[in-house]
Design an enzyme around this catalytic site. Structure first.
Site, PDB file in Angstrom:
ATOM      1  N   ASP A   1       4.557   5.822   8.382  1.00 16.49           N
ATOM      2  CA  ASP A   1       4.512   5.603   9.829  1.00 16.49           C
ATOM      3  C   ASP A   1       5.918   5.525  10.407  1.00 16.49           C
ATOM      4  O   ASP A   1       6.858   5.081   9.738  1.00 16.49           O
ATOM      5  CB  ASP A   1       3.759   4.295  10.114  1.00 16.49           C
ATOM      6  CG  ASP A   1       3.334   4.187  11.569  1.00 16.49           C
ATOM      7  OD1 ASP A   1       3.272   5.224  12.258  1.00 16.49           O
ATOM      8  OD2 ASP A   1       3.076   3.060  12.015  1.00 16.49           O
TER       9      ASP A   1
ATOM     10  N   ASN B   1      -6.002  11.017  14.117  1.00 24.21           N
ATOM     11  CA  ASN B   1      -4.819  11.694  14.658  1.00 24.21           C
ATOM     12  C   ASN B   1      -5.151  12.898  15.536  1.00 24.21           C
ATOM     13  O   ASN B   1      -4.276  13.405  16.251  1.00 24.21           O
ATOM     14  CB  ASN B   1      -3.884  12.130  13.535  1.00 24.21           C
ATOM     15  CG  ASN B   1      -3.124  10.984  12.904  1.00 24.21           C
ATOM     16  OD1 ASN B   1      -2.670  11.068  11.764  1.00 24.21           O
ATOM     17  ND2 ASN B   1      -2.976   9.875  13.630  1.00 24.21           N
TER      18      ASN B   1
END
Length: 243
Positions: free
Chosen positions: A21, A69
């Site tokens: 991330d 996503n």
């Protein structure tokens, strides 16, 4: 099939899973578009994979693209899909020659045909390797994985191939995308976020976690080594009281 948790003391983790991330924030901090950060993050993967053998890491699982996503902008999603294709084309030879076996987990239904073809090719060309097992979670979600596994299990029950009375935890495990892998010993999330984001929900029941502030493009082999050493100092009891 993953084995029951091994309570034998060990120096470091055998299977490390990483939620990579912070790529977008890394790029924005430099006044660049988010995709610039994703490209930087992809380059970081190579360093981490190459560090695994010296750290005793046999299995590395990375979270590349989640089922959630798809909610990002079309520009970013298209850019990520292009990046995945380019990564496979560029890295196949290096991965194959360095003893890395690559697997992909996740639902391939929404992926384009060219990307799926490249994924199949990379898996095939590295299928004989055994130095490091790199698993890439692509269009992956933990809940989605369990739902798909449960559907396949139910189909086998309906077809008479499986007795409902024989279903237990190990039965479901055999239907998961990760059925050939051991459960992760250590799960790392970069970027300062302290959540697991639907990653390996079933498999990480007894995993140790490290939430670190480092953004993924800044993550180094040295930091991975430090986290492995920290893991080695932990007292893992798996619900038992050890004497």
């Amino acid at each position: 099939m993953p084995k029951d948790p091994d309570t034998t003391p060990q120096v470091g983790p055998r299977h490390v899973a990483i939620i990579m991330d912070g790529n977008g924030r890394w790029a924005q901090a430099r006044g660049r578009p988010r995709l610039f950060g994703h490209h930087a993050g992809a380059r970081r993967v190579r360093e981490v994979v190459e560090a695994c053998p010296d750290l005793g890491i046999k299995y590395l699982t990375i979270f590349a693209f989640s089922t959630e996503n798809w909610k990002r902008t079309q520009v970013e999603v298209a850019g990520l899909m292009s990046l995945f294709r380019r990564y496979i084309i560029k890295e196949t030879r290096a991965l194959a020659t360095k003893g890395v076996r690559v697997r992909f987990i996740g639902d391939r239904v929404r992926l384009d045909a060219k990307l799926i073809e490249l994924m199949d090719m990379l898996e095939e060309q590295t299928s004989e390797n055994d130095l490091v097992h790199l698993t890439i979670a692509l269009n992956y979600g933990g809940r989605d994985e369990v739902a798909r596994a449960t559907k396949r299990l139910a189909q086998d029950v309906a077809a008479g191939r499986l007795n409902p009375d024989d279903v237990d935890e190990q039965t479901l495990t055999r239907y998961l995308d990760t059925h050939v892998l051991p459960d992760p010993d250590l799960v790392i999330r970069t970027s300062g976020e302290a959540r697991i984001s639907n990653f390996l929900l079933w498999q990480s029941a007894y995993s140790e976690y490290e939430f670190i502030d480092t953004l993924w493009p800044d993550f180094t082999a040295a930091e991975l080594e430090r986290l492995c050493q920290s893991y080695g100092a932990r007292d893992r009891r798996f619900g038992a009281v050890l004497t």
